[in-house]
Design a protein around this motif. Structure first.
Motif, short mmCIF file in Angstrom:
data_model
loop_
_atom_site.label_atom_id
_atom_site.label_comp_id
_atom_site.label_asym_id
_atom_site.label_seq_id
_atom_site.Cartn_x
_atom_site.Cartn_y
_atom_site.Cartn_z
N TYR A 22 0.88 -1.01 -0.09
CA TYR A 22 -0.13 0.13 -0.26
C TYR A 22 1.03 1.22 -0.47
O TYR A 22 1.50 1.53 0.81
CB TYR A 22 -0.75 -0.15 1.61
N VAL A 23 0.80 1.91 -1.52
CA VAL A 23 1.55 3.45 -0.80
C VAL A 23 0.67 4.43 -0.01
O VAL A 23 0.06 4.58 -0.89
CB VAL A 23 1.27 4.13 -2.41
N LEU A 24 1.76 4.73 1.02
CA LEU A 24 2.03 5.84 1.79
C LEU A 24 2.06 6.83 1.17
O LEU A 24 1.63 7.78 1.53
CB LEU A 24 2.37 4.91 2.89
N SER A 25 3.22 7.12 0.35
CA SER A 25 3.08 8.58 -0.05
C SER A 25 3.66 8.32 -0.72
O SER A 25 4.57 7.16 -1.40
CB SER A 25 3.93 9.49 1.13
N CYS A 76 -3.09 3.78 -3.71
CA CYS A 76 -2.98 2.59 -4.30
C CYS A 76 -2.19 1.23 -3.77
O CYS A 76 -1.51 1.83 -2.90
CB CYS A 76 -2.06 2.83 -5.47
N TYR A 77 -3.19 -0.36 -4.20
CA TYR A 77 -2.67 -1.27 -3.84
C TYR A 77 -2.40 -2.44 -4.27
O TYR A 77 -2.93 -2.15 -5.35
CB TYR A 77 -3.71 -1.39 -1.96
N ALA A 78 -1.71 -3.73 -4.31
CA ALA A 78 -1.56 -4.64 -5.28
C ALA A 78 -0.88 -6.09 -4.67
O ALA A 78 -0.64 -5.95 -3.01
CB ALA A 78 -0.28 -3.75 -5.90
N TYR A 79 -2.02 -6.93 -4.73
CA TYR A 79 -0.77 -8.18 -4.18
C TYR A 79 -0.50 -9.12 -5.76
O TYR A 79 -0.91 -8.60 -6.78
CB TYR A 79 -2.35 -8.48 -3.92
N CYS A 95 -3.63 -3.16 -9.12
CA CYS A 95 -3.19 -2.02 -9.11
C CYS A 95 -4.66 -2.07 -8.32
O CYS A 95 -5.83 -1.94 -9.57
CB CYS A 95 -2.64 -1.20 -10.00
N LEU A 96 -4.82 -1.77 -7.53
CA LEU A 96 -5.92 -0.43 -6.90
C LEU A 96 -6.00 0.47 -6.57
O LEU A 96 -5.58 0.60 -5.43
CB LEU A 96 -6.91 -1.65 -6.20
N ARG A 145 -15.62 -0.05 6.09
CA ARG A 145 -14.05 -0.86 5.32
C ARG A 145 -14.35 -1.06 4.05
O ARG A 145 -15.65 -0.78 3.05
CB ARG A 145 -14.14 -1.86 5.91
N LYS A 146 -13.05 -0.86 3.16
CA LYS A 146 -12.50 -0.95 1.68
C LYS A 146 -12.28 -2.34 1.76
O LYS A 146 -11.12 -2.30 2.26
CB LYS A 146 -11.74 0.27 1.02
N ASN A 147 -12.23 -3.45 0.68
CA ASN A 147 -12.18 -4.81 1.06
C ASN A 147 -11.13 -4.71 -0.25
O ASN A 147 -11.03 -3.93 -0.97
CB ASN A 147 -13.48 -5.42 0.36
N LEU A 148 -9.94 -5.05 0.30
CA LEU A 148 -9.07 -5.04 -0.62
C LEU A 148 -8.62 -6.63 -1.81
O LEU A 148 -8.74 -6.30 -2.65
CB LEU A 148 -7.34 -4.66 -0.56
N ARG A 149 -8.80 -7.66 -0.16
CA ARG A 149 -8.60 -8.75 -0.58
C ARG A 149 -8.76 -9.90 0.15
O ARG A 149 -8.74 -10.06 1.20
CB ARG A 149 -7.11 -8.79 -1.21
#
Length: 185
Positions: free
Chosen positions: A64-67, A81-84, A132-133, A156-160
């Motif tokens: 998860y990108v913080l900055s 942005c999030y990725a797995y 990428c989310l 919540r936001k479900n990511l995976r």
């Protein structure tokens, strides 16, 4: 117990250390499983950082990108942005134009794929990549709470959801200074 329970960490009080597993990056280790090498860490890349070629890992990774922002596998990852990537997933052409801080979760020791290709294949089985989310563009789900706790504004936001273990990754929100109707304190 190989991974100690961590209740709360003031990450800003931890010093950045040179990351022994990722050349050119700094890290703050937040949690470590001493048996498997699984870890949670903050990672900081400097502006102009470049890695060419395939950098596939023998572990699964969520980040998860913080900055800041960076480019990987032809995707731009910016704040939120999030990725797995499952074990063995291709990771190529990393470029960090202006620096980035990333929250990373590794499910095993993050070593190069060639050190354990068979183990990586087993750890990846049944798991698909989420390239990428952009979580800032996702809506909050308010339906996930007990109605008696609605005053807390949980969402919540479900990511995976891991299809093998059922483990879930999500962003969680609650309202500040929330209290039930007719509260007196």
């Amino acid at each position: 117990m190989p991974r100690e329970q961590v209740e709360f960490i003031q990450a800003q009080n931890l010093d950045w250390q040179s990351d022994p597993l990722f050349a050119g990056a700094d890290c703050k280790l937040l949690s470590l499983d001493t048996e498997s090498g699984a870890r949670t860490q903050l990672q900081r890349y400097p502006a102009g950082h470049i890695e060419e070629g395939d950098r596939s890992l023998c572990c699964g990774e969520e980040f998860y990108v913080l900055s800041g922002s960076f480019y990987l596998n032809s995707f731009e990852y910016s704040a939120g942005c999030y990725a797995y990537f499952p074990a063995g997933h291709k990771r190529s052409q990393l470029y960090v134009p202006d620096g980035a801080v990333i929250l990373r979760f590794f499910d095993f020791l993050p070593a190069p794929l060639q050190t354990d290709p068979e183990g990586a294949a087993q750890r990846a089985e049944g798991r698909d990549a989420i390239p990428c989310l952009d979580t800032y563009r996702m809506s909050w789900d308010y339906s996930v709470h007990d109605i008696k706790l609605a005053h807390l504004g949980f969402a919540r936001k479900n990511l995976r959801v891991d299809p093998v273990t059922g483990q879930r990754t999500f962003l969680f929100m609650t309202s500040p200074q929330a209290h039930p109707t007719n509260y007196s304190g």
